[in-house]
Design a protein around this motif. Structure first.
Motif, PDB file in Angstrom:
ATOM      1  N   HIS A   7       0.871  -1.177   0.000  1.00  0.00           N
ATOM      2  CA  HIS A   7       0.000   0.000   0.000  1.00  0.00           C
ATOM      3  C   HIS A   7       0.903   1.220   0.000  1.00  0.00           C
ATOM      4  CE1 HIS A   7      -3.295   2.513   2.239  1.00  0.00           C
ATOM      5  NE2 HIS A   7      -2.981   2.995   1.063  1.00  0.00           N
ATOM      6  N   GLY A   8       0.996   1.879  -1.139  1.00  0.00           N
ATOM      7  CA  GLY A   8       1.883   3.034  -1.261  1.00  0.00           C
ATOM      8  C   GLY A   8       2.378   3.164  -2.684  1.00  0.00           C
ATOM      9  N   GLY A   9       3.589   3.693  -2.825  1.00  0.00           N
ATOM     10  CA  GLY A   9       4.123   3.895  -4.158  1.00  0.00           C
ATOM     11  C   GLY A   9       3.448   5.025  -4.911  1.00  0.00           C
ATOM     12  N   HIS A  10       2.749   5.904  -4.177  1.00  0.00           N
ATOM     13  CA  HIS A  10       2.162   7.072  -4.837  1.00  0.00           C
ATOM     14  C   HIS A  10       3.279   8.020  -5.260  1.00  0.00           C
ATOM     15  CE1 HIS A  10      -1.646   5.617  -3.354  1.00  0.00           C
ATOM     16  NE2 HIS A  10      -1.243   5.720  -2.096  1.00  0.00           N
ATOM     17  N   SER A  11       3.062   8.746  -6.335  1.00  0.00           N
ATOM     18  CA  SER A  11       4.075   9.684  -6.815  1.00  0.00           C
ATOM     19  C   SER A  11       3.418  10.975  -7.281  1.00  0.00           C
ATOM     20  CB  SER A  11       4.858   9.068  -7.981  1.00  0.00           C
ATOM     21  OG  SER A  11       4.063   9.017  -9.156  1.00  0.00           O
ATOM     22  N   GLY A  12       4.178  12.062  -7.214  1.00  0.00           N
ATOM     23  CA  GLY A  12       3.677  13.351  -7.679  1.00  0.00           C
ATOM     24  C   GLY A  12       3.419  13.382  -9.168  1.00  0.00           C
ATOM     25  N   GLU A  13       3.955  12.408  -9.873  1.00  0.00           N
ATOM     26  CA  GLU A  13       3.733  12.318 -11.310  1.00  0.00           C
ATOM     27  C   GLU A  13       2.278  12.019 -11.634  1.00  0.00           C
ATOM     28  OE1 GLU A  13       5.834   9.937 -15.085  1.00  0.00           O
ATOM     29  OE2 GLU A  13       6.495   9.595 -13.015  1.00  0.00           O
ATOM     30  N   PHE A  14       1.615  11.253 -10.741  1.00  0.00           N
ATOM     31  CA  PHE A  14       0.245  10.819 -11.016  1.00  0.00           C
ATOM     32  C   PHE A  14      -0.721  11.068  -9.860  1.00  0.00           C
ATOM     33  CE2 PHE A  14       3.121   7.959 -13.423  1.00  0.00           C
ATOM     34  CZ  PHE A  14       2.810   8.422 -14.700  1.00  0.00           C
ATOM     35  N   CYS A  15      -0.244  11.671  -8.781  1.00  0.00           N
ATOM     36  CA  CYS A  15      -1.073  11.938  -7.607  1.00  0.00           C
ATOM     37  C   CYS A  15      -0.788  13.361  -7.142  1.00  0.00           C
ATOM     38  CB  CYS A  15      -0.766  10.921  -6.509  1.00  0.00           C
ATOM     39  SG  CYS A  15      -1.628  11.214  -4.947  1.00  0.00           S
ATOM     40  N   ASP A  16      -1.808  14.181  -7.101  1.00  0.00           N
ATOM     41  CA  ASP A  16      -1.625  15.609  -6.841  1.00  0.00           C
ATOM     42  C   ASP A  16      -1.129  15.894  -5.427  1.00  0.00           C
ATOM     43  OD1 ASP A  16      -1.912  18.134  -8.247  1.00  0.00           O
ATOM     44  OD2 ASP A  16      -3.358  18.664  -6.687  1.00  0.00           O
ATOM     45  N   HIS A  17      -1.365  14.989  -4.470  1.00  0.00           N
ATOM     46  CA  HIS A  17      -0.919  15.245  -3.102  1.00  0.00           C
ATOM     47  C   HIS A  17       0.320  14.425  -2.733  1.00  0.00           C
ATOM     48  CE1 HIS A  17      -3.833  11.885  -2.699  1.00  0.00           C
ATOM     49  NE2 HIS A  17      -3.085  11.494  -1.665  1.00  0.00           N
ATOM     50  N   ALA A  18       1.034  13.940  -3.742  1.00  0.00           N
ATOM     51  CA  ALA A  18       2.289  13.234  -3.521  1.00  0.00           C
ATOM     52  C   ALA A  18       3.429  14.034  -4.152  1.00  0.00           C
ATOM     53  CB  ALA A  18       2.218  11.829  -4.107  1.00  0.00           C
ATOM     54  N   SER A  19       4.639  13.463  -4.135  1.00  0.00           N
ATOM     55  CA  SER A  19       5.799  14.117  -4.726  1.00  0.00           C
ATOM     56  C   SER A  19       6.657  13.074  -5.423  1.00  0.00           C
ATOM     57  CB  SER A  19       6.618  14.847  -3.656  1.00  0.00           C
ATOM     58  OG  SER A  19       7.114  13.929  -2.692  1.00  0.00           O
ATOM     59  N   SER A  20       7.645  13.529  -6.172  1.00  0.00           N
ATOM     60  CA  SER A  20       8.608  12.670  -6.871  1.00  0.00           C
ATOM     61  C   SER A  20       7.962  12.012  -8.098  1.00  0.00           C
ATOM     62  CB  SER A  20       9.168  11.579  -5.951  1.00  0.00           C
ATOM     63  OG  SER A  20       9.562  12.094  -4.702  1.00  0.00           O
ATOM     64  N   SER A  21       8.824  11.532  -8.991  1.00  0.00           N
ATOM     65  CA  SER A  21       8.333  10.756 -10.127  1.00  0.00           C
ATOM     66  C   SER A  21       8.170   9.304  -9.708  1.00  0.00           C
ATOM     67  CB  SER A  21       9.314  10.847 -11.303  1.00  0.00           C
ATOM     68  OG  SER A  21      10.499  10.123 -11.007  1.00  0.00           O
ATOM     69  N   LEU A  22       7.409   8.553 -10.478  1.00  0.00           N
ATOM     70  CA  LEU A  22       7.221   7.144 -10.143  1.00  0.00           C
ATOM     71  C   LEU A  22       8.543   6.387 -10.251  1.00  0.00           C
ATOM     72  CD1 LEU A  22       5.067   5.152  -9.251  1.00  0.00           C
ATOM     73  CD2 LEU A  22       4.635   4.623 -11.657  1.00  0.00           C
ATOM     74  N   GLN A  23       9.345   6.727 -11.217  1.00  0.00           N
ATOM     75  CA  GLN A  23      10.646   6.076 -11.341  1.00  0.00           C
ATOM     76  C   GLN A  23      11.533   6.378 -10.134  1.00  0.00           C
ATOM     77  OE1 GLN A  23      12.798   6.935 -14.957  1.00  0.00           O
ATOM     78  NE2 GLN A  23      14.194   5.228 -14.649  1.00  0.00           N
ATOM     79  N   GLN A  24      11.486   7.595  -9.622  1.00  0.00           N
ATOM     80  CA  GLN A  24      12.251   7.937  -8.429  1.00  0.00           C
ATOM     81  C   GLN A  24      11.778   7.132  -7.221  1.00  0.00           C
ATOM     82  OE1 GLN A  24      11.499  12.174  -8.563  1.00  0.00           O
ATOM     83  NE2 GLN A  24      13.600  12.624  -9.215  1.00  0.00           N
ATOM     84  N   VAL A  25      10.477   6.918  -7.113  1.00  0.00           N
ATOM     85  CA  VAL A  25       9.929   6.105  -6.026  1.00  0.00           C
ATOM     86  C   VAL A  25      10.448   4.675  -6.131  1.00  0.00           C
ATOM     87  CG1 VAL A  25       7.798   5.077  -5.133  1.00  0.00           C
ATOM     88  CG2 VAL A  25       7.880   7.525  -5.664  1.00  0.00           C
ATOM     89  N   VAL A  26      10.435   4.120  -7.333  1.00  0.00           N
ATOM     90  CA  VAL A  26      10.934   2.757  -7.532  1.00  0.00           C
ATOM     91  C   VAL A  26      12.418   2.681  -7.183  1.00  0.00           C
ATOM     92  CG1 VAL A  26      11.400   0.986  -9.264  1.00  0.00           C
ATOM     93  CG2 VAL A  26       9.185   2.161  -9.243  1.00  0.00           C
ATOM     94  N   GLN A  27      13.186   3.652  -7.619  1.00  0.00           N
ATOM     95  CA  GLN A  27      14.611   3.647  -7.306  1.00  0.00           C
ATOM     96  C   GLN A  27      14.845   3.753  -5.805  1.00  0.00           C
ATOM     97  OE1 GLN A  27      17.287   3.191  -9.606  1.00  0.00           O
ATOM     98  NE2 GLN A  27      18.178   2.776  -7.581  1.00  0.00           N
ATOM     99  N   ALA A  28      14.014   4.551  -5.125  1.00  0.00           N
ATOM    100  CA  ALA A  28      14.127   4.662  -3.666  1.00  0.00           C
ATOM    101  C   ALA A  28      13.838   3.325  -3.003  1.00  0.00           C
ATOM    102  CB  ALA A  28      13.171   5.733  -3.140  1.00  0.00           C
ATOM    103  N   ALA A  29      12.853   2.596  -3.513  1.00  0.00           N
ATOM    104  CA  ALA A  29      12.536   1.276  -2.956  1.00  0.00           C
ATOM    105  C   ALA A  29      13.724   0.327  -3.114  1.00  0.00           C
ATOM    106  CB  ALA A  29      11.294   0.703  -3.632  1.00  0.00           C
ATOM    107  N   ILE A  30      14.392   0.376  -4.242  1.00  0.00           N
ATOM    108  CA  ILE A  30      15.585  -0.451  -4.449  1.00  0.00           C
ATOM    109  C   ILE A  30      16.673  -0.040  -3.471  1.00  0.00           C
ATOM    110  CG2 ILE A  30      17.419  -1.020  -6.083  1.00  0.00           C
ATOM    111  CD1 ILE A  30      15.293  -0.626  -8.329  1.00  0.00           C
TER     112      ILE A  30
END
Length: 292
Positions: A7-30
């Protein structure tokens, strides 16, 4: 060892109340040592009155386009990073619009080959329960008091669970978000929570032990210890949700979720895989893949 969140992985790229790009979120998870990581963007909302303040510039069509963009990007990233992390692609539901939410969620689910669905309820008849203390207080007053609000919330979650049967049931007691330290539910509300747990148990659902409450200063992780202990007694599996909304919150607080699961008496934690479905890991083996 395994380390995961669904439950998570929201990103500012696709969610107005989040931040970062989805790729940045994935890289952070790694970087944080996750072996499995779920992307579960919020589903679109289909009525103007259901937009969050500030989303008016996007509008309904904008939210729908953003979600479709998320789906395309998430599946592409799942393949691009397959050698580094097992990404699972899902979405987080709403019980909106109130009159035909189930039809809307089932339609969305069938439109794409999602790996899983996170079942969430954030409203009562289109009014948010977790947006602000002031709005929650007004809603409680209109419903007849705090207990009435909590009863309505848990009945709504039970209805969602029974009809949609989501893979993961999110932040089970979100309605207590703005309650003071040491808060506990009344006996009447506890009976509704028991009914909700019965509904989850009946179809084999998994509950999200969500660290957002702790991370944001709203008390213990979701759900409260007594609810989590009861879920364990009933044999309901538990998994992790970091409820991240950008790179700054990826994995933050999950150690508190792990501690809560341990304290509730679980010896294993469940995690979802693409090829083999739900698996269980001994708590001692649940930790980041490498030190960071």
């Amino acid at each position: 060892m395994v380390w995961f969140s669904y439950h998570g992985g929201h990103s500012g790229e696709f969610c107005d109340h989040a931040s970062s790009s989805l790729q940045q979120v994935v890289q952070a998870a790694i970087d944080e040592g996750f072996t499995h990581y779920g992307l579960s963007e919020h589903c679109p909302r289909y009525r103007e009155q259901d937009l969050y303040p500030g989303e008016e510039r996007l509008g309904i069509e904008g939210l729908i386009r953003a979600f479709e963009g998320y789906v395309i990007r998430a599946f592409a990233l799942r393949e691009e990073y397959a050698r580094h992390i097992e990404l699972l692609v899902g979405f987080e539901t709403e019980k909106l619009p109130p009159e035909n939410w189930l039809e809307a969620m089932l339609s969305l689910k069938s439109a794409h080959p999602f790996d899983y669905v996170v079942g969430s309820v954030h409203d009562i008849n289109g009014r948010w329960v977790d947006y602000s203390p002031q709005e929650t207080s007004r809603l409680a007053e209109d419903l007849g008091g705090t207990e009435a609000l909590q009863l309505a919330y848990f009945r709504s979650v039970t209805d969602m669970v029974e009809q949609l049967r989501p893979d993961i049931v999110a932040h089970l007691d979100l309605v207590r978000k703005f309650e003071p330290p040491g808060f506990s539910f009344s006996d009447r509300v506890a009976k509704e929570i028991e009914r909700l747990l019965d509904a989850i148990q009946a179809y084999g659902g998994v509950i999200d032990v969500n660290c957002a409450a702790f991370r944001n200063g709203y008390g213990p992780v979701y759900p409260l210890p007594q609810i989590l202990s009861r879920a364990r007694q009933m044999g309901i599996p538990a998994t992790f949700g970091d409820d991240s909304h950008g790179v700054d919150t990826v994995g933050v607080g999950l150690e508190q979720s792990r501690q809560a699961i341990c304290a509730a008496g679980y010896s294993q934690i469940s995690y979802l895989t693409r090829d083999h479905g739900w698996q269980s890991a001994d708590i001692a083996e649940v930790r980041p893949r490498r030190s960071v």
